[in-house]
Design a protein around this motif. Structure first.
Motif, PDB file in Angstrom:
ATOM      1  N   VAL A  58       8.791  80.618  40.079  1.00  0.00           N
ATOM      2  CA  VAL A  58       8.433  79.237  40.374  1.00  0.00           C
ATOM      3  C   VAL A  58       8.113  79.080  41.859  1.00  0.00           C
ATOM      4  CG1 VAL A  58       9.245  76.844  40.326  1.00  0.00           C
ATOM      5  CG2 VAL A  58       9.843  78.415  38.458  1.00  0.00           C
ATOM      6  N   ASP A  59       8.981  79.620  42.699  1.00  0.00           N
ATOM      7  CA  ASP A  59       8.758  79.623  44.143  1.00  0.00           C
ATOM      8  C   ASP A  59       9.565  80.776  44.719  1.00  0.00           C
ATOM      9  OD1 ASP A  59      11.444  78.725  44.546  1.00  0.00           O
ATOM     10  OD2 ASP A  59      10.796  76.641  44.438  1.00  0.00           O
ATOM     11  N   ALA A  60       9.694  80.830  46.022  1.00  0.00           N
ATOM     12  CA  ALA A  60      10.363  81.955  46.673  1.00  0.00           C
ATOM     13  C   ALA A  60      11.831  82.091  46.282  1.00  0.00           C
ATOM     14  CB  ALA A  60      10.236  81.822  48.183  1.00  0.00           C
ATOM     15  N   HIS A  61      12.438  81.036  45.748  1.00  0.00           N
ATOM     16  CA  HIS A  61      13.868  81.071  45.447  1.00  0.00           C
ATOM     17  C   HIS A  61      14.197  80.715  43.995  1.00  0.00           C
ATOM     18  CE1 HIS A  61      14.425  81.412  49.733  1.00  0.00           C
ATOM     19  NE2 HIS A  61      13.627  80.380  49.882  1.00  0.00           N
ATOM     20  N   THR A  62      13.191  80.452  43.175  1.00  0.00           N
ATOM     21  CA  THR A  62      13.447  79.974  41.819  1.00  0.00           C
ATOM     22  C   THR A  62      12.648  80.777  40.803  1.00  0.00           C
ATOM     23  OG1 THR A  62      13.597  77.750  42.769  1.00  0.00           O
ATOM     24  CG2 THR A  62      13.513  77.914  40.368  1.00  0.00           C
ATOM     25  N   ARG A  63      13.305  81.116  39.710  1.00  0.00           N
ATOM     26  CA  ARG A  63      12.640  81.791  38.601  1.00  0.00           C
ATOM     27  C   ARG A  63      13.122  81.179  37.299  1.00  0.00           C
ATOM     28  NH1 ARG A  63      15.783  87.628  38.555  1.00  0.00           N
ATOM     29  NH2 ARG A  63      17.772  86.790  37.882  1.00  0.00           N
ATOM     30  N   THR A  64      12.314  81.286  36.254  1.00  0.00           N
ATOM     31  CA  THR A  64      12.701  80.813  34.938  1.00  0.00           C
ATOM     32  C   THR A  64      12.485  81.945  33.940  1.00  0.00           C
ATOM     33  OG1 THR A  64      10.504  79.916  34.468  1.00  0.00           O
ATOM     34  CG2 THR A  64      12.107  78.410  35.438  1.00  0.00           C
ATOM     35  N   PRO A  65      13.338  82.030  32.918  1.00  0.00           N
ATOM     36  CA  PRO A  65      13.149  83.085  31.928  1.00  0.00           C
ATOM     37  C   PRO A  65      11.791  82.965  31.242  1.00  0.00           C
ATOM     38  CG  PRO A  65      15.278  82.012  31.638  1.00  0.00           C
ATOM     39  CD  PRO A  65      14.508  81.191  32.619  1.00  0.00           C
ATOM     40  N   TYR A  66      11.154  84.078  30.995  1.00  0.00           N
ATOM     41  CA  TYR A  66       9.879  84.106  30.284  1.00  0.00           C
ATOM     42  C   TYR A  66      10.155  84.284  28.812  1.00  0.00           C
ATOM     43  CZ  TYR A  66       5.297  85.657  28.712  1.00  0.00           C
ATOM     44  OH  TYR A  66       4.114  85.798  28.046  1.00  0.00           O
ATOM     45  N   GLU A  67       9.663  83.368  28.028  1.00  0.00           N
ATOM     46  CA  GLU A  67       9.822  83.433  26.583  1.00  0.00           C
ATOM     47  C   GLU A  67       8.597  84.116  25.998  1.00  0.00           C
ATOM     48  OE1 GLU A  67      12.625  82.535  25.142  1.00  0.00           O
ATOM     49  OE2 GLU A  67      13.436  81.774  27.023  1.00  0.00           O
ATOM     50  N   ARG A  68       8.797  85.279  25.402  1.00  0.00           N
ATOM     51  CA  ARG A  68       7.682  86.001  24.787  1.00  0.00           C
ATOM     52  C   ARG A  68       7.195  85.263  23.555  1.00  0.00           C
ATOM     53  NH1 ARG A  68       8.919  92.339  25.552  1.00  0.00           N
ATOM     54  NH2 ARG A  68      10.116  92.128  27.435  1.00  0.00           N
ATOM     55  N   GLU A  69       5.878  85.274  23.403  1.00  0.00           N
ATOM     56  CA  GLU A  69       5.300  84.618  22.225  1.00  0.00           C
ATOM     57  C   GLU A  69       5.540  85.496  21.004  1.00  0.00           C
ATOM     58  OE1 GLU A  69       1.232  83.724  22.924  1.00  0.00           O
ATOM     59  OE2 GLU A  69       1.652  82.748  24.829  1.00  0.00           O
TER      60      GLU A  69
END
Length: 70
Positions: A58-69
């Protein structure tokens, strides 16, 4: 992305298949891209951590889990 001189040299000398694999894993940014194009590609490309989990940055300090299709 930071890389040691050996890895950076290996990437620079790699063939198309290796470069494509790196790009799909979010580890390769194509030269000559505009900052806007690079940003959009980075936002849309999941990256894999050392444990094998995929994330969207998301930015230098934030990530979100990637949901595979499915």
């Amino acid at each position: 992305m930071a890389a040691c001189a050996i890895c950076n040299g290996d990437k620079a000398d790699a063939g198309a298949i290796v470069l494509h694999d790196l790009e799909e894993r979010g580890l390769y940014i194509r030269p000559g891209a505009t900052h806007a194009a690079t940003l959009q590609r980075a936002i849309a490309t999941p990256v894999m951590d050392l444990a094998g989990d995929l994330w969207l940055l998301v930015d230098a300090h934030t990530r979100t889990p990637y949901e595979r299709e499915s």
